[in-house]
Enzyme design. Structure first.
Site, PDB file in Angstrom:
ATOM      1  N   GLY A 219      62.708  42.098   0.602  1.00 64.55           N
ATOM      2  CA  GLY A 219      64.028  42.647   0.867  1.00 64.55           C
ATOM      3  C   GLY A 219      65.074  42.070  -0.052  1.00 64.55           C
ATOM      4  O   GLY A 219      64.785  41.735  -1.215  1.00 64.55           O
ATOM      5  N   GLY A 221      66.523  39.113  -0.017  1.00 67.04           N
ATOM      6  CA  GLY A 221      66.172  37.767  -0.453  1.00 67.04           C
ATOM      7  C   GLY A 221      65.023  37.753  -1.429  1.00 67.04           C
ATOM      8  O   GLY A 221      65.045  37.029  -2.438  1.00 67.04           O
ATOM      9  N   ASP A 250      65.161  48.078   7.867  1.00 66.68           N
ATOM     10  CA  ASP A 250      66.491  48.517   8.322  1.00 66.68           C
ATOM     11  C   ASP A 250      67.088  49.585   7.428  1.00 66.68           C
ATOM     12  O   ASP A 250      68.143  50.144   7.747  1.00 66.68           O
ATOM     13  CB  ASP A 250      67.454  47.331   8.369  1.00 66.68           C
ATOM     14  CG  ASP A 250      67.059  46.300   9.406  1.00 66.68           C
ATOM     15  OD1 ASP A 250      66.246  46.633  10.291  1.00 66.68           O
ATOM     16  OD2 ASP A 250      67.563  45.169   9.328  1.00 66.68           O
ATOM     17  N   GLY A 294      68.115  45.987  13.087  1.00 71.54           N
ATOM     18  CA  GLY A 294      69.289  46.345  12.310  1.00 71.54           C
ATOM     19  C   GLY A 294      70.193  45.150  12.135  1.00 71.54           C
ATOM     20  O   GLY A 294      71.218  45.048  12.809  1.00 71.54           O
ATOM     21  N   ARG A 295      69.816  44.232  11.249  1.00 74.76           N
ATOM     22  CA  ARG A 295      70.587  43.000  11.063  1.00 74.76           C
ATOM     23  C   ARG A 295      71.907  43.242  10.344  1.00 74.76           C
ATOM     24  O   ARG A 295      72.872  42.509  10.543  1.00 74.76           O
ATOM     25  CB  ARG A 295      69.775  41.977  10.259  1.00 74.76           C
ATOM     26  CG  ARG A 295      68.615  41.358  11.020  1.00 74.76           C
ATOM     27  CD  ARG A 295      68.030  40.200  10.251  1.00 74.76           C
ATOM     28  NE  ARG A 295      69.017  39.154  10.020  1.00 74.76           N
ATOM     29  CZ  ARG A 295      69.320  38.204  10.893  1.00 74.76           C
ATOM     30  NH1 ARG A 295      68.721  38.173  12.060  1.00 74.76           N
ATOM     31  NH2 ARG A 295      70.226  37.286  10.598  1.00 74.76           N
ATOM     32  N   GLU A 349      70.501  45.405  16.748  1.00 75.36           N
ATOM     33  CA  GLU A 349      70.523  43.967  17.041  1.00 75.36           C
ATOM     34  C   GLU A 349      71.789  43.262  16.564  1.00 75.36           C
ATOM     35  O   GLU A 349      72.150  42.208  17.100  1.00 75.36           O
ATOM     36  CB  GLU A 349      69.300  43.278  16.436  1.00 75.36           C
ATOM     37  CG  GLU A 349      69.208  43.363  14.912  1.00 75.36           C
ATOM     38  CD  GLU A 349      67.969  42.683  14.381  1.00 75.36           C
ATOM     39  OE1 GLU A 349      67.619  41.590  14.875  1.00 75.36           O
ATOM     40  OE2 GLU A 349      67.343  43.247  13.449  1.00 75.36           O
ATOM     41  N   ILE A 401      57.142  47.522  16.677  1.00 75.53           N
ATOM     42  CA  ILE A 401      57.448  48.553  15.691  1.00 75.53           C
ATOM     43  C   ILE A 401      57.079  48.104  14.289  1.00 75.53           C
ATOM     44  O   ILE A 401      56.468  48.844  13.516  1.00 75.53           O
ATOM     45  CB  ILE A 401      58.946  48.925  15.750  1.00 75.53           C
ATOM     46  CG1 ILE A 401      59.259  49.651  17.062  1.00 75.53           C
ATOM     47  CG2 ILE A 401      59.343  49.795  14.563  1.00 75.53           C
ATOM     48  CD1 ILE A 401      60.727  49.914  17.277  1.00 75.53           C
TER      49      ILE A 401
END
Length: 486
Positions: A219, A221, A250, A294-295, A349, A401
């Site tokens: 992602g 990072g 996400d 969903g950060r 989230e 999930i």
């Protein structure tokens, strides 16, 4: 190693996103796919362009005109972004704020810059697991063999970037038999971690193991680490092509239409939402609350709620809301309960963090992301205090999930991303990531997609479609007429 920052050829000049290459340091040669015209499909030219903005808006009132995917709005978002990554220095970021009109099209080139028979590769997965990681690994390995890379020349780095230096978890040799059926399982056969990358030690291993091409599946990072590795390779004159594959369940990577695993996550979320519906409808004054991933963005919550057709209210981090008051969430749910006898709430989230923490500075984790409080139990407690006689069920299906195998659509997407990554490396590109833009596969410089998160636009078409579909009012705007669907 000095990389060229110019894309080869082209007539539109500065209007094209430029991608760094190793071509000035490598010898060009004919692609092994020339015979057969790449399986009959032909080749992609360096002069092929993909238009980033596909819609011409007649005026500023046209639906979607304020969407973040518009280049002008995207540039403003980048300038105002509070998200910063240590791997990108300020000078580089400033150069990326103005987004050109076109991207370089991905695909196989007639001329390549590595001899497949001598090429050595390494693949690493970083960050949390996501549906499709094994599909990406398989696609990279099989396409490398298609180019003519010998078995025994592809290393799988274990447990993320720590695998470069961990003596007890040495890299594995990826063979055809090892990856043949790996896509049938969830997770990643290489293992993963969120450990930070020791860039200097990684460069030493790349040089020692004579790795020509490094593929990083990760992602924000992971791609930031890939960019830092590419920069250090350049500084140390290590001729390794570093190519990223953006991983974000996400769906919060800039520019790209979607990230792999997202469709699978939306499909997987249906079971949780349907279960919440059954629980709520079966109980006395039932309320079902489902927390989805969903950060930094609420795409999964929005799309899953749209698809399910059973959700009454959706809470995402991009759209603030209030609980109390005549136009608050609790009052709206009261109306739903009075009408239907039950209600279903879907919450991302990262929603309601301002209500739980206030507007002050937030604590950050090792990766620089805000530490989130658990919105699910907090929201359940708020509802229980208000609806004291309600039967409230709370469901958090996140791990269920993200650990499942990819759906058919994601599986196809993963294969194309893996192939595109291998084509990029053999074409001499480095410091790039591959993804779908306006239905076409493109190469984008890594810094351009990691300097800010892609988010749901509160004024965009997607959020408007959701509100229209479920009748959700605004819980903060006093001028927005409250609406409860009939």
């Amino acid at each position: 190693m000095a990389s060229s920052n110019k894309a080869s050829g082209g007539s539109v000049g500065d209007e094209v996103i430029t991608c760094p290459t190793l071509r000035s340091k490598l010898q060009a040669r004919e692609s092994p796919f020339l015979r057969g015209n790449y399986h009959g499909g032909g080749f992609t030219s360096d002069n092929d362009r993909v238009l980033l903005q596909s819609v011409y808006f007649a005026d500023r009132h046209s639906a979607g005109n304020r969407s973040q995917d518009r280049l002008e709005a995207l540039s403003v978002q980048m300038k105002k972004a509070s998200f910063k990554n240590a791997a990108i220095d300020d000078a580089t970021s400033d150069l990326l704020l103005s987004v050109p009109k076109y991207a370089i099209r991905a695909g196989a080139r007639k001329r390549i810059y590595f001899d497949p028979k001598e090429t050595r590769m390494a693949i690493v997965t970083a960050g949390a697991i996501c549906p499709g990681q094994n599909d990406i690994i398989r696609a990279i390995v099989t396409k490398a063999f298609d180019y003519g890379v010998p078995e025994g020349h592809i290393l799988g780095i274990r447990n993320g970037f720590r695998g470069f230096t961990n003596r007890t978890r040495r890299p594995m040799v990826l063979t055809h038999s090892m990856v043949k059926d790996c896509h049938l399982e969830g997770g990643t056969l290489l293992g993963t971690s969120n450990d930070p990358a020791d860039i200097r030690e990684i460069i030493k291993r790349l040089d020692l193991w004579k790795i020509d091409q490094l593929f990083v599946i990760g992602g924000t990072g992971g791609n930031a680490a890939a960019y830092a590795i590419q920069r250090e390779c350049e500084r140390c004159n290590v001729p390794t092509a570093v190519v990223g594959v953006p991983k974000s369940i996400d769906n919060d990577m800039l520019l790209f239409d979607k990230c792999f695993g997202f469709d699978t996550a939306v499909e997987g979320a249906q079971a949780a939402l349907m279960a919440a519906k059954v629980e709520a409808a079966s109980g006395y004054r039932g309320i079902g609350i489902v927390k989805l991933m969903g950060r930094r963005s609420g795409f999964i919550a929005v799309q899953a709620s749209l698809a399910s057709g059973v959700v009454d209210a959706v809470l995402i981090p991009e759209v603030p809301f209030r609980l109390e008051g005549e136009k608050g969430l609790l009052a709206y749910v009261e109306k739903i309960m009075a009408r239907d006898g039950h209600a279903v709430i879907c919450v991302a989230e990262a929603a309601a963090q301002d209500l739980m923490h206030g507007e002050g500075p937030r604590r950050l984790d090792a990766a620089g992301n805000p530490v989130l409080s658990d919105v699910g139990p907090w929201l359940k407690a708020k509802f229980k205090a208000h609806f004291q006689d309600a039967d409230i069920k709370y469901i958090d299906p996140s791990c269920l999930i993200r650990s499942i195998p990819a759906s058919s659509q994601d599986r196809i997407y993963c294969r194309m991303l893996g192939h595109g990554a291998v084509h990029a490396a053999f074409a001499g590109y480095t410091g790039v990531t591959v993804g779908l833009i306006n239905t076409h596969y493109c190469y984008i410089p890594i810094p351009m997609v990691i300097q800010a998160p892609r988010t749901v636009d509160p004024h965009g078409e997607l959020w408007a479609r959701l509100r229209s579909a479920i009748g959700q009012p605004s819980f903060v705007d006093d001028e927005d007429e409250e609406f409860c669907p009939e």
